[in-house]
Design a protein around this motif. Structure first.
Motif, PDB file in Angstrom:
ATOM      1  N   GLU A 133      49.876  97.206  74.782  1.00 23.10           N
ATOM      2  CA  GLU A 133      48.548  96.640  74.549  1.00 23.10           C
ATOM      3  C   GLU A 133      47.948  97.123  73.226  1.00 23.10           C
ATOM      4  O   GLU A 133      46.743  97.338  73.104  1.00 23.10           O
ATOM      5  CB  GLU A 133      47.611  96.969  75.710  1.00 23.10           C
ATOM      6  CG  GLU A 133      48.063  96.357  77.023  1.00 23.10           C
ATOM      7  CD  GLU A 133      47.102  96.634  78.156  1.00 23.10           C
ATOM      8  OE1 GLU A 133      46.259  97.551  78.016  1.00 23.10           O
ATOM      9  OE2 GLU A 133      47.171  95.949  79.182  1.00 23.10           O
ATOM     10  N   LYS A 166      46.555  96.967  69.451  1.00 24.58           N
ATOM     11  CA  LYS A 166      45.735  96.001  68.722  1.00 24.58           C
ATOM     12  C   LYS A 166      46.314  95.711  67.334  1.00 24.58           C
ATOM     13  O   LYS A 166      45.742  94.935  66.581  1.00 24.58           O
ATOM     14  CB  LYS A 166      44.296  96.499  68.619  1.00 24.58           C
ATOM     15  CG  LYS A 166      43.538  96.465  69.940  1.00 24.58           C
ATOM     16  CD  LYS A 166      42.100  96.898  69.754  1.00 24.58           C
ATOM     17  CE  LYS A 166      41.289  96.649  71.026  1.00 24.58           C
ATOM     18  NZ  LYS A 166      41.782  97.422  72.173  1.00 24.58           N
ATOM     19  N   GLU A 174      45.088  91.936  71.598  1.00 19.65           N
ATOM     20  CA  GLU A 174      46.057  92.932  72.038  1.00 19.65           C
ATOM     21  C   GLU A 174      47.413  92.253  72.193  1.00 19.65           C
ATOM     22  O   GLU A 174      47.493  91.067  72.476  1.00 19.65           O
ATOM     23  CB  GLU A 174      45.630  93.561  73.367  1.00 19.65           C
ATOM     24  CG  GLU A 174      44.346  94.358  73.282  1.00 19.65           C
ATOM     25  CD  GLU A 174      43.958  94.973  74.614  1.00 19.65           C
ATOM     26  OE1 GLU A 174      44.636  94.657  75.619  1.00 19.65           O
ATOM     27  OE2 GLU A 174      43.003  95.768  74.653  1.00 19.65           O
ATOM     28  N   CYS A 175      48.483  93.017  71.999  1.00 19.99           N
ATOM     29  CA  CYS A 175      49.815  92.449  72.115  1.00 19.99           C
ATOM     30  C   CYS A 175      50.806  93.553  72.413  1.00 19.99           C
ATOM     31  O   CYS A 175      50.506  94.742  72.235  1.00 19.99           O
ATOM     32  CB  CYS A 175      50.209  91.715  70.827  1.00 19.99           C
ATOM     33  SG  CYS A 175      50.176  92.779  69.362  1.00 19.99           S
ATOM     34  N   THR A 191      48.055 102.596  70.603  1.00 23.77           N
ATOM     35  CA  THR A 191      47.640 101.566  71.548  1.00 23.77           C
ATOM     36  C   THR A 191      46.210 101.130  71.313  1.00 23.77           C
ATOM     37  O   THR A 191      45.774 100.120  71.812  1.00 23.77           O
ATOM     38  CB  THR A 191      47.767 102.072  72.990  1.00 23.77           C
ATOM     39  OG1 THR A 191      46.956 103.247  73.140  1.00 23.77           O
ATOM     40  CG2 THR A 191      49.207 102.406  73.305  1.00 23.77           C
TER      41      THR A 191
END
Length: 424
Positions: free
Chosen positions: A382, A384, A377-378, A40
């Protein structure tokens, strides 16, 4: 030869020119979402650390004698320019809808690509994609002669040492709904211009500036003149002068080097591995990244050289009285600049892509400056890891506001403004 116009400083956020209007692709859903099993948090590279000592980054200029270039042109025939190469394009890039699912996985997740194309798999088998540069680098209006073009560098390892190959695909980008291309083999004149050999180098970095094309090599950079493309006359696997004419390993065109820049520092000095052009500086500058040793623990370096403003040195770096091009700015970064990723600088911001690890799927792209580093972020976790898995080049087309890159079989673009928005 095209005369260089006065460079206009164009800021981010300007509307795309009319030739691009209405052609953006809705690719948000094209990239596969990153799984929650990925980390994350990526290691933040932190703030850029200015370097006071830059002597090890100096490059010494070497020019191929004009007599050698003239002798080669006399033997091979009159050189041609970019327009003639584009007019003879025999291959077509597939649009995003025709890319396979695996090819679309090479696209960034956040920010999403707005243009995507895929190369002919048969023509790129055993070749590694490298750098991308465009006519937006070559001239500030984005056009070279009457053409908009994209140049894509590729490398191939040979069966034995010293037998590697490098080529550049000249892509006709006048119609972004239909990209066509042909390739030229990168070579180096030998024997006073009586012959040429293949450029045995990994094309990880490449910048087209005015009529010159600067390409990374194991010892620095090679310089090519896009107005000096030569036609091969014999279709064979050989490279150089052969019975009946000139051969380029089956390619129709040859691009012979006109010069080089060699590292003048001690052994182990960082060599340029990724390149890009920065038009936000005065004068325009060549941006580079690299490491002192591949895969080493020492921080990567980001630095820049100024281009010459002398009309007689179009497209070449600014040098001192001893023929050395000195870095005018340099930083250390904990990011992986030069470790396989691309680098871009614009308006004091540095963008550095980091390749995906074995279990990560996607890479990261950081915007770095003196205060710290930020990345998009996705995904639900979240993460990277939102960028393309492997991008060795980032090229900003100022006239359109777009950044171009490629990963695997996929060539793509997205607005620079979306990069900034994604890391706020």
């Amino acid at each position: 030869m095209k005369q260089r116009g006065r460079h206009r400083r164009q800021k981010r956020g300007k509307a795309l020119r009319a030739f691009l209007a209405g052609t953006a692709l809705a690719l948000t859903g094209a990239a596969t979402l990153i799984s929650a099993s990925q980390a994350t948090v990526s290691d933040n590279p932190g703030a850029l650390k200015p370097l006071a000592e830059t002597g090890s980054l100096s490059l010494r200029e070497h020019r191929v004698p004009q007599q050698s270039l003239d002798r080669l042109a006399s033997g091979m025939g009159r050189p041609v320019g970019v327009g003639a190469v584009l007019d003879s394009a025999e291959h077509t890039l597939r649009d995003a809808a025709s890319c396979t699912g695996a090819e679309r996985e090479a696209l960034p997740v956040e920010p999403a690509a707005t243009r995507a194309y895929c190369w002919d798999a048969a023509g790129t088998r055993s070749w590694r994609p490298g750098a991308v540069t465009t006519s937006g680098d070559a001239d500030d209006d984005g056009v070279w002669g009457q053409n908009r073009a994209i140049l894509s560098g590729w490398s191939q390892e040979g069966p034995t040492a010293g037998r590697g190959l490098a080529r550049v695909a000249f892509v006709d980008a006048n119609d972004l709904n239909h990209l066509t291309y042909t390739s030229a083999l990168l070579t180096v004149p030998v024997d006073g211009g009586r012959n040429y050999r293949a450029l045995d180098s990994d094309v990880s970095g490449m910048v087209w500036y005015q009529d010159k094309l600067l390409v990374t090599s194991a010892k620095g950079l090679y310089v090519y003149d896009v107005n000096r493309v030569q036609r091969a006359t014999v279709d064979s696997a050989a490279i150089g002068r052969v019975r009946g004419g000139w051969s380029a390993h089956g390619y129709r065109y040859v691009l012979p080097a006109v010069g080089s820049y060699r590292l003048s520092g001690a052994d182990g000095a960082p060599r340029p591995e990724a390149l890009s052009l920065d038009r936000s500086t005065t004068p325009d500058s060549l941006v580079a990244s690299g490491r002192t040793t591949a895969g080493g623990e020492r921080p990567a370096r980001l630095w820049r050289y100024s281009f010459s403003t002398d009309p007689d040195r179009g497209g070449l770096l600014a040098t001192d009285a001893t023929g050395q091009a000195k870095a005018v700015e340099a930083y250390e970064t904990k990011g992986d600049g030069g470790g396989g990723g691309g680098v871009l600088s614009y308006d004091s911001d540095w963008y550095v892509s980091r390749d995906a690890g074995e279990d990560q799927g996607h890479g990261t792209l950081w915007r770095e400056d003196a205060s710290g580093g930020r990345a998009a972020e996705c995904g639900s976790d979240e993460t990277k890891h939102c960028w393309s898995p492997r991008t060795r080049s980032l090229s900003y087309w100022a006239a359109t506001g777009e950044v171009w890159s490629q990963s695997g079989q996929t060539l793509f673009a997205l607005p620079l403004a979306s990069l900034d928005s994604s890391v706020r």
